[in-house]
Design a protein around this motif. Structure first.
Motif, PDB file in Angstrom:
ATOM      1  N   GLU A  46       0.862  -1.349  -0.072  1.00 52.52           N
ATOM      2  CA  GLU A  46       0.094  -0.041   0.094  1.00 52.52           C
ATOM      3  C   GLU A  46       0.865   1.041   0.027  1.00 52.52           C
ATOM      4  OE1 GLU A  46      -3.088   0.503   2.735  1.00 52.52           O
ATOM      5  OE2 GLU A  46      -3.653  -1.965   2.739  1.00 52.52           O
ATOM      6  N   THR A  47       0.451   2.272  -0.875  1.00 52.48           N
ATOM      7  CA  THR A  47       0.844   3.438  -0.717  1.00 52.48           C
ATOM      8  C   THR A  47       0.288   4.350   0.418  1.00 52.48           C
ATOM      9  OG1 THR A  47      -0.317   4.353  -2.581  1.00 52.48           O
ATOM     10  CG2 THR A  47       1.947   3.324  -2.971  1.00 52.48           C
ATOM     11  N   ARG A  48       0.509   5.592   0.296  1.00 53.50           N
ATOM     12  CA  ARG A  48      -0.074   6.532   1.086  1.00 53.50           C
ATOM     13  C   ARG A  48      -1.556   6.699   0.935  1.00 53.50           C
ATOM     14  NH1 ARG A  48       4.090  11.629   2.825  1.00 53.50           N
ATOM     15  NH2 ARG A  48       5.525  10.355   3.068  1.00 53.50           N
ATOM     16  N   SER A  49      -2.020   6.649  -0.262  1.00 49.73           N
ATOM     17  CA  SER A  49      -3.555   6.467  -0.476  1.00 49.73           C
ATOM     18  C   SER A  49      -3.765   5.035  -0.463  1.00 49.73           C
ATOM     19  CB  SER A  49      -3.773   7.190  -1.782  1.00 49.73           C
ATOM     20  OG  SER A  49      -5.155   7.021  -2.127  1.00 49.73           O
ATOM     21  N   PRO A  50      -4.729   4.504   0.184  1.00 46.70           N
ATOM     22  CA  PRO A  50      -5.232   3.098   0.111  1.00 46.70           C
ATOM     23  C   PRO A  50      -5.857   2.813  -1.204  1.00 46.70           C
ATOM     24  CG  PRO A  50      -6.629   4.415   1.705  1.00 46.70           C
ATOM     25  CD  PRO A  50      -5.440   5.348   1.229  1.00 46.70           C
ATOM     26  N   GLU A  51      -6.256   3.618  -2.155  1.00 45.54           N
ATOM     27  CA  GLU A  51      -6.793   3.380  -3.451  1.00 45.54           C
ATOM     28  C   GLU A  51      -5.430   3.061  -4.432  1.00 45.54           C
ATOM     29  OE1 GLU A  51      -9.051   5.652  -1.097  1.00 45.54           O
ATOM     30  OE2 GLU A  51      -7.463   6.815  -2.414  1.00 45.54           O
ATOM     31  N   LEU A  52      -4.490   3.603  -3.950  1.00 46.32           N
ATOM     32  CA  LEU A  52      -3.218   3.189  -4.970  1.00 46.32           C
ATOM     33  C   LEU A  52      -2.445   2.109  -4.459  1.00 46.32           C
ATOM     34  CD1 LEU A  52      -2.199   6.990  -5.536  1.00 46.32           C
ATOM     35  CD2 LEU A  52      -3.455   5.640  -7.017  1.00 46.32           C
ATOM     36  N   THR A  53      -1.891   1.144  -5.296  1.00 47.01           N
ATOM     37  CA  THR A  53      -1.155   0.257  -4.757  1.00 47.01           C
ATOM     38  C   THR A  53       0.044   0.074  -5.701  1.00 47.01           C
ATOM     39  OG1 THR A  53      -2.064  -1.290  -6.388  1.00 47.01           O
ATOM     40  CG2 THR A  53      -2.968  -1.427  -4.054  1.00 47.01           C
ATOM     41  N   SER A  54       1.113  -0.633  -5.174  1.00 48.61           N
ATOM     42  CA  SER A  54       2.537  -0.470  -6.038  1.00 48.61           C
ATOM     43  C   SER A  54       2.775  -2.041  -5.983  1.00 48.61           C
ATOM     44  CB  SER A  54       3.557   0.167  -5.295  1.00 48.61           C
ATOM     45  OG  SER A  54       3.152   1.318  -5.227  1.00 48.61           O
ATOM     46  N   ILE A  55       3.588  -2.418  -7.039  1.00 50.75           N
ATOM     47  CA  ILE A  55       4.292  -3.773  -6.997  1.00 50.75           C
ATOM     48  C   ILE A  55       5.717  -3.800  -6.770  1.00 50.75           C
ATOM     49  CG2 ILE A  55       4.497  -5.786  -8.644  1.00 50.75           C
ATOM     50  CD1 ILE A  55       2.111  -5.016 -10.120  1.00 50.75           C
ATOM     51  N   VAL A  56       6.016  -4.838  -6.004  1.00 45.23           N
ATOM     52  CA  VAL A  56       7.682  -4.814  -5.736  1.00 45.23           C
ATOM     53  C   VAL A  56       7.999  -5.729  -6.721  1.00 45.23           C
ATOM     54  CG1 VAL A  56       9.345  -5.384  -3.864  1.00 45.23           C
ATOM     55  CG2 VAL A  56       7.216  -4.345  -3.410  1.00 45.23           C
ATOM     56  N   CYS A  57       9.205  -5.375  -7.362  1.00 42.03           N
ATOM     57  CA  CYS A  57       9.840  -6.394  -8.504  1.00 42.03           C
ATOM     58  C   CYS A  57      10.511  -7.434  -7.710  1.00 42.03           C
ATOM     59  CB  CYS A  57      11.079  -5.630  -9.079  1.00 42.03           C
ATOM     60  SG  CYS A  57      11.999  -6.576 -10.273  1.00 42.03           S
TER      61      CYS A  57
END
Length: 83
Positions: A46-57
């Motif tokens: 999770e990033t600061r905004s719960p609506e946005l996500t990231s993927i870890v390589c």
């Protein structure tokens, strides 16, 4: 393909349960992220905004936006392998 369908069913159940029991949302969110990591080999953070996500390589650990297809650092595919 059946594995992805099972993952989708479990995800829908966890989201439904989190709506009924909002106090369990953090725990259910962690359970869903762990399940995605275990099944697909892709860690979702999770990033600061719960609506946005990231993927870890999986190759180098660089954090990329969830819409990215390849790592901006090493160029490895960020799409889940279906093996």
């Amino acid at each position: 393909m059946a594995l992805l369908l099972d993952l989708l069913i479990i995800a829908v159940l966890l989201v439904s349960l989190s709506r009924v029991l909002p106090g369990l949302r953090p725990l259910l969110g962690r359970a869903l992220r762990s399940l995605v990591t275990a099944v697909l080999g892709t860690r979702v953070v999770e990033t600061r905004s719960p609506e946005l996500t990231s993927i870890v390589c999986r190759n180098c650990g660089t954090v990329s936006p969830s819409r990215a297809r390849f790592c901006s650092h090493c160029g490895a595919s960020l799409l889940p392998s279906l093996n």
